[in-house]
Design an enzyme around this catalytic site. Structure first.
Site, PDB file in Angstrom:
ATOM      1  N   GLY A 194      -4.031  60.465  76.441  1.00 40.02           N
ATOM      2  CA  GLY A 194      -2.608  60.121  76.552  1.00 40.02           C
ATOM      3  C   GLY A 194      -1.806  60.881  75.522  1.00 40.02           C
ATOM      4  O   GLY A 194      -2.265  61.885  74.970  1.00 40.02           O
ATOM      5  N   ASN A 195      -0.590  60.456  75.258  1.00 47.55           N
ATOM      6  CA  ASN A 195       0.215  61.073  74.198  1.00 47.55           C
ATOM      7  C   ASN A 195       1.153  60.023  73.601  1.00 47.55           C
ATOM      8  O   ASN A 195       1.201  58.895  74.068  1.00 47.55           O
ATOM      9  CB  ASN A 195       0.988  62.284  74.739  1.00 47.55           C
ATOM     10  CG  ASN A 195       1.904  61.899  75.876  1.00 47.55           C
ATOM     11  OD1 ASN A 195       2.864  61.172  75.684  1.00 47.55           O
ATOM     12  ND2 ASN A 195       1.586  62.365  77.080  1.00 47.55           N
TER      13      ASN A 195
END
Ligand code: CTP
Length: 402
Positions: free
Chosen positions: A210-211
């Site tokens: 993810g980020n």
């Protein structure tokens, strides 16, 4: 001309140390040409005298549902209908809780329940009270019920602590109220598609790639477009912020593939598309069915590219559609952003650099540069994301009318 000329503003004042600021607020409102009537709670009278507020507002200050000798009834319905805008400043945790739950035990709460105009709430309280789950829930309820809850600021509090919970300064409240009356509904009838937040690409049932995207910028853009009367579809990855009130459609996605499907579908009907989502560029080639156990000392995951959604939209874009991308860069910012603008066939790109303090992930502020397809650059100073959203929307509006 004074910007609030002819406007009728009802001001609610609660029992908070910030009540002294209401005197400045009334003075500014009157100076801007507004007619002001004030309702105080009994507790507010311990912090600032009704005489000061009635002198400044040039109107009697009301507190009770009836007059002192019970011979007259203060008509709360009439007051609620009289006002063009109802501003509660300061709004204490107690009054916020009453508003959120429909209590009606004093004149202020009775007027709130019968008001038909926009309601602006300026909370003021101690940091811990502001952070409490009950307050957060009440604020969320107020927003869902269509109230406009203004931001609190960070600074010295009456408790001696330094933190979040200070009431917004009167001049800022005035500019929010003025903005409200000045919004021209310039995007009325426009269909706007906004994507926001991160995507998660599963490695196994437990882990993902993810980020750090918080979704705040995309959500602020959605709010700004709604204010201008647009029909907004918001497609969002997993974030921790409430869904804006008055959206046309909300779609929740997790993966880049889901975002691609939802976005391409909604794009066909969109006049303007703002791609603020932080899309994963790579995903695991395979997602393990079971949790991967830590047997090996080294472990590699084969990754494959996800689809570049914005590029795909750029290929499909028709003449009457506007397409706006975002670029988060850490080096060669302008050059990289301009390349993306061209390669993805965008009308403009909003660039932010992680090198700027206060810009980027999770923060409430941002510093951006807007670059259009003619190469023109507009650099904006560091501002709240809500204000940046406002500026971006105005840039779009000027583009439409150009
Ligand atoms: N974007 C997209 N689909 C992707 C990746 C990015 O639609 N798979 C969009 C983003 O939403 C953003 C713009 O493309 O509006 C630029 O994203 P950014 O991450 O800055 O750039 P990338 O194109 O991914 O290029 P790089 O990671 O090499 O900087």
């Amino acid at each position: 001309m004074s910007s609030l000329k002819g406007k009728k503003i009802l001001l609610g004042v609660c029992g908070s140390i910030a009540a002294y600021k209401s005197a400045f607020l009334i003075r500014l409102l009157v100076k801007e040409g507004a007619t002001v009537k004030v309702i105080m709670t009994n507790e507010a009278g311990k912090f600032i005298s009704p005489l000061s507020l009635s002198t400044l507002s040039k109107n009697p200050v009301l507190s009770e549902l009836t007059t002192a000798d019970d011979s007259l009834w203060n008509n709360h319905v009439e007051l609620g209908l009289w006002a063009d805008l109802f501003s509660i400043a300061p709004a204490t945790a107690n009054t916020i809780a009453k508003f959120a739950n429909g209590y009606c035990d004093n004149l202020l709460t009775a007027v709130y329940l019968s008001a038909r105009c926009p309601v602006f709430i300026s909370p003021a309280m101690d940091e811990d009270m502001w952070a409490h789950a009950a307050t957060k829930r009440n604020i969320q309820l107020l927003k869902q019920n269509g109230n406009i809850v203004l931001n609190v600021s960070h600074g010295e509090l009456a408790s001696g602590l330094v933190g979040e919970g200070r009431m917004m300064e009167p001049d800022e409240i005035i500019s929010q109220i003025t903005n409200h009356f000045n919004t021209s509904q310039s995007l009325k009838g426009k269909k706007i598609l906004i994507t926001a937040g991160p995507t998660y690409e599963a490695i196994d049932p437990v882990r993902f790639i993810g980020n750090h995207s918080s979704g705040k910028m995309g959500y602020a853009l959605a709010e700004a477009c709604i204010k201008q009367g647009a029909d907004v579809t918001l497609i969002s990855g997993p974030v921790n912020i409430p869904v804006p009130y008055n959206l046309k459609k909300f779609v929740s996605i997790i993966t880049a593939e889901q975002l691609f499907t939802a976005t391409t579908k909604a794009f066909t009907n969109s006049d303007i598309t703002l791609m603020a989502a932080a899309v994963a560029d790579y995903k695991p080639q395979q997602t393990a069915v079971n949790k991967i156990k830590k047997k090996e000392t080294e472990f590699n995951i084969a990754l494959v590219k996800t689809k570049d959604i914005l590029s795909e939209l750029g290929k499909k874009k028709k003449k009457n559609q506007l397409l706006i991308g975002f670029a988060l860069e850490t080096e060669n910012e302008t050059v990289n952003a301009k390349e993306k603008l061209k390669a993805k066939n965008l009308d403009f790109i909003v660039l932010n650099s992680l090198r700027d303090e206060g810009a980027g992930f999770g923060t409430d502020t941002n510093k951006v540069t807007i670059i259009d397809n003619g190469g023109k650059k507009k650099e904006l100073p560091m501002k709240m994301k809500s204000e940046i959203a406002h500026d971006i929307i105005h840039f779009i509006i000027s583009k439409i009318h150009a």
